[in-house]
Design a protein around this motif. Structure first.
Motif, PDB file in Angstrom:
ATOM      1  N   HIS A  51       1.451  -2.112   1.233  1.00  0.00           N
ATOM      2  CA  HIS A  51       2.045  -1.247   0.214  1.00  0.00           C
ATOM      3  C   HIS A  51       3.525  -1.068   0.527  1.00  0.00           C
ATOM      4  CE1 HIS A  51       2.596   2.142  -2.501  1.00  0.00           C
ATOM      5  NE2 HIS A  51       1.339   2.029  -2.907  1.00  0.00           N
ATOM      6  N   ASN A  75       5.387   1.324   0.214  1.00  0.00           N
ATOM      7  CA  ASN A  75       5.708   2.627   0.794  1.00  0.00           C
ATOM      8  C   ASN A  75       5.087   2.833   2.175  1.00  0.00           C
ATOM      9  OD1 ASN A  75       7.181   3.322  -1.493  1.00  0.00           O
ATOM     10  ND2 ASN A  75       5.399   4.199  -2.523  1.00  0.00           N
ATOM     11  N   ALA A  76       4.293   1.862   2.646  1.00  0.00           N
ATOM     12  CA  ALA A  76       3.756   1.955   4.001  1.00  0.00           C
ATOM     13  C   ALA A  76       4.924   1.908   4.982  1.00  0.00           C
ATOM     14  CB  ALA A  76       2.786   0.810   4.269  1.00  0.00           C
ATOM     15  N   GLU A  98       0.366  -1.095   7.347  1.00  0.00           N
ATOM     16  CA  GLU A  98       0.039   0.307   7.163  1.00  0.00           C
ATOM     17  C   GLU A  98      -0.096   1.054   8.485  1.00  0.00           C
ATOM     18  OE1 GLU A  98      -1.204  -2.105   5.446  1.00  0.00           O
ATOM     19  OE2 GLU A  98      -1.062  -1.588   3.332  1.00  0.00           O
ATOM     20  N   SER A 156      -3.458  -3.568  -0.587  1.00  0.00           N
ATOM     21  CA  SER A 156      -2.411  -3.900  -1.554  1.00  0.00           C
ATOM     22  C   SER A 156      -1.620  -5.133  -1.156  1.00  0.00           C
ATOM     23  CB  SER A 156      -1.440  -2.710  -1.705  1.00  0.00           C
ATOM     24  OG  SER A 156      -2.110  -1.543  -2.090  1.00  0.00           O
ATOM     25  N   ASP A 183      -3.020   3.564  -5.216  1.00  0.00           N
ATOM     26  CA  ASP A 183      -3.203   4.551  -4.159  1.00  0.00           C
ATOM     27  C   ASP A 183      -3.028   3.844  -2.804  1.00  0.00           C
ATOM     28  OD1 ASP A 183      -5.090   6.005  -2.121  1.00  0.00           O
ATOM     29  OD2 ASP A 183      -4.791   7.460  -3.753  1.00  0.00           O
ATOM     30  N   PRO A 184      -2.367   4.493  -1.847  1.00  0.00           N
ATOM     31  CA  PRO A 184      -2.148   3.848  -0.540  1.00  0.00           C
ATOM     32  C   PRO A 184      -3.424   3.400   0.153  1.00  0.00           C
ATOM     33  CG  PRO A 184      -0.763   5.799  -0.759  1.00  0.00           C
ATOM     34  CD  PRO A 184      -1.692   5.797  -1.934  1.00  0.00           C
TER      35      PRO A 184
END
Length: 673
Positions: free
Chosen positions: A350, A352-353, A403, A297, A292-293
């Motif tokens: 992360h 996807n950040a 992030e 991470s 989970d974001p």
């Protein structure tokens, strides 16, 4: 009863009862933690890690500890462990981990009692509510093979040690297998020297253990007289081997738990060269499981750069611009290209950040190959930094992370690509001639053909081992036998080889021998194949489909680039139109159009466009004049006997004419070949 003994017994009973109460209270606390996690799972905005809340808890702990006469640093240390475990208990609940709802099998290298098994058990205790089964394997490769065939759900392997550094064998397995990192564990390693009961330290003449453990205890071993180091597959395995050892001068380096469990005597403790000795382990899976974001991470990548001055500095500068904190960078030599390297990088954040996603996208444009090995929860030190301040007021303002970093200024597009195929450079400032027969028909034919095109100036040998034919009755190629002949011919003439790949199932066998893989016109829209080739660290020659637009060709290339493989060469080979005078209509305009839209090298195949021999050379010269970075042509030592495309195959004389015509064009453009 002796009054002293009675007092001692009562005190010990009190301690035992208190200990049991501590365990019950911890279980109660962690049950409340799970309720907190379930509440956070229903509220996607709340982070797993709440620094302010943890600082408040710490303040209360320290006040209560001091009021009761306890040490504040001692209370802080205990709370750190509790909070760390609490966060880990929350993670699978918040993110809905697929491993939480089922019992899983985890494979590790070693036997029960090893550091690997202890670390794996600790990690598994927080990842799966249903528990799991730990299965030991003799070698790292055995763990990976068990994972690949589905015998286990996860593999658990060490990747680096704080004293010995990277575990090279595991790095190699990460490169060679399409595995995904889904978690990590950091485990304290406390080596002891153990031996059979009654053996003294002075009697020891042989010490066996895992090679990494022997390295970590080198200083201690040097202090012993005439000791032979004996590598073993595992520390606990070395301890276990002493049970059947007849000699009494053999000791084992292992954990104290492994020694005691096997009834061995501990002859020396804390024997590692450094006081702090930690090993970092990776949990590997067949598919990614990004957290989970909200979970702190880490992302691991591996990439390959052009071997030029400043390329590594520019690549790392991309991370710096994004505000990304690198926690590891390792280089590993490429066996097929001496003195060039793959780079392993771990970065906090992360994938996807927004900031890190932009950095990875920009980095892809600077690499020949980039693969994300996984995004996973961060277990290494640093998460408790907010608890180390003397008081909340002393906590510094947080540094912007990947992030939450402002949008950077738009970066310039990537420079025009240039990379190596074997010993040949393809791309900006270069002109490459690829030539050879349409199909490998025999060993003699491909050897003769390779010598012929080499003499005519070709630097890359082409030849089809697997042939996609319109008619099922046409020659389909010799398959793996033809691939072996092609490889032999390339070695003899010192030319890298390129051959067509037809199916996903053939990728492993073909990539093991070919220097470059060709995707033919019929497969340009085979997206499943393109995705798999994107994971490969091999150059790809992508031909334009017979009815494909320039945009469709570029989108097909994106499938490969998105997978991490940046070494893609685009090939214009003619498109299907109403015109029938040629086999296909060669779209010369596509060359400057593509070079204006992409940084990738662009070459032309005039043979398939022409369909007849006498048109191949004129079309080839036109392509070179339009700015193509190279050509791929069909040539045969005896075209009349060719089993496929005999009408368009060039002869020795044609190859000489082609080379003579190309020379002034290429020289005028200032290109090398």
């Amino acid at each position: 009863m002796d009054p002293t003994q009675e007092t001692l017994g009562a005190a010990r009973r009190e301690i035992d009862e208190t200990d049991r109460e501590l365990i019950r209270l911890l279980a109660r606390r962690f049950e409340a933690v799970r309720l907190v996690a379930e509440a956070k799972a229903g509220d996607g905005e709340r982070p797993v890690m709440d620094n302010d809340r943890e600082r408040d808890v710490l303040s209360a702990w320290i006040k209560d500890a001091e009021d009761l006469g306890l040490s504040a640093p001692f209370a802080r240390r205990i709370l750190k462990e509790i909070l760390s475990h609490s966060r880990r208990l929350q993670e699978p609940v918040v993110e809905g981990s697929p491993s939480r709802a089922r019992k899983v099998k985890v494979g590790y290298q070693g036997v029960a009692g090893s550091y690997s098994s202890a670390a794996a058990a600790h990690l598994l205790s927080t990842r799966s509510a249903q528990g799991g089964e730990l299965i030991g394997h003799p070698m790292f490769l055995d763990v990976v093979e068990a994972l690949q065939c589905g015998a286990i759900d996860y593999g658990f392997l060490p990747i680096e040690n704080s004293i010995g550094g990277a575990i090279a064998d595991v790095n190699r397995l990460l490169i060679d297998n399409l595995l995904h990192i889904v978690d990590e564990e950091v485990w304290d390693v406390d080596h002891v020297l153990a031996a059979k009961p009654g053996v003294t330290l002075e009697q020891i003449r042989v010490v066996r253990s895992h090679p990494a453990a022997l390295t970590q205890c080198e200083g201690f071993l040097r202090s012993m007289d005439d000791v032979t180091r004996q590598p073993w597959f595992d520390t606990a395995g070395a301890a276990e081997s002493l049970l059947e050892e007849s000699a009494r001068d053999v000791g084992a380096i292992c954990s104290e738990e492994a020694a005691r469990a096997r009834g061995l005597d501990v002859l020396a403790t804390r024997i590692a060269d450094q006081e702090h000795n930690e090993t970092r382990f990776l949990l590997l899976a067949r598919a990614p499981e990004p957290p989970d974001p909200r979970v702190p991470s880490k992302t691991s990548i591996v990439f390959r750069l052009n071997h030029h001055e400043g390329t590594l500095s520019r690549a790392l500068g991309i991370f710096a611009q994004a505000g990304a904190n690198l926690t590891r960078i390792e280089s590993r030599p490429l066996p097929d290209t001496p003195w060039e390297y793959l780079f392993f990088v771990d970065v906090e954040g992360h994938q996807n950040a927004p900031a890190l996603a932009r950095a990875l996208k920009e980095l892809r444009g600077s690499c020949n190959h980039l693969r994300v090995l996984g995004t996973y929860p961060r277990r290494t030190r640093g998460q408790e930094a907010h608890l180390d301040a003397a008081a909340p007021a002393a906590v510094p303002e947080p540094v912007l992370s990947c992030e939450a970093r402002p949008e950077p200024a738009p970066a310039a597009g990537p420079a025009r690509a240039a990379f190596k195929i074997g010993n040949v450079t393809v791309g900006e400032g270069q002109f490459v001639l690829m030539a050879g027969p349409c199909a490998v028909e025999s060993r003699q034919q491909i050897l003769e053909g390779a010598r012929m095109v080499r003499a005519a100036g070709a630097t890359i040998l082409r030849g089809g081992a697997f042939k996609p034919r319109t008619s099922p009755y046409a020659f389909q190629g010799l398959g793996l036998e033809g691939l072996r002949y092609l490889e032999e011919a390339g070695r003899e003439c010192e030319m890298p080889i390129v051959t067509e790949i037809l199916t996903i199932e053939d990728i492993f066998a073909v990539s093991a021998k070919a220097d470059m893989l060709q995707v033919g016109a019929r497969n340009m829209h085979n997206f499943a194949l393109l995705k798999e080739l994107g994971k490969l660290d091999k150059p790809i020659l992508l031909k334009r489909g017979m009815s494909a637009t320039v945009k469709e060709l570029l989108l097909a290339a994106e499938y490969i680039l998105h997978g991490g493989n940046q070494r893609v060469v685009l090939c214009e080979r003619g498109i299907r139109t109403f015109e029938t005078a040629t086999r296909a209509t060669l779209d010369i305009a596509a060359v400057p159009v593509l070079k204006g839209l992409t940084h990738l090298p662009v070459i032309v195949d005039p043979s398939h466009a022409a369909g007849v021999r006498h048109l191949v050379v004129p079309l080839a010269l036109a392509a070179a004049s339009a700015g193509a970075d190279g050509l791929i042509v069909e040539a045969h030592p005896n075209p009349a006997e060719a089993l496929c495309d005999k009408d368009q195959a060039l002869t020795r004389e044609d190859m000489a004419a082609l080379h003579a015509g190309l020379r002034p064009i290429v020289d005028a453009q200032g290109k090398k070949w």
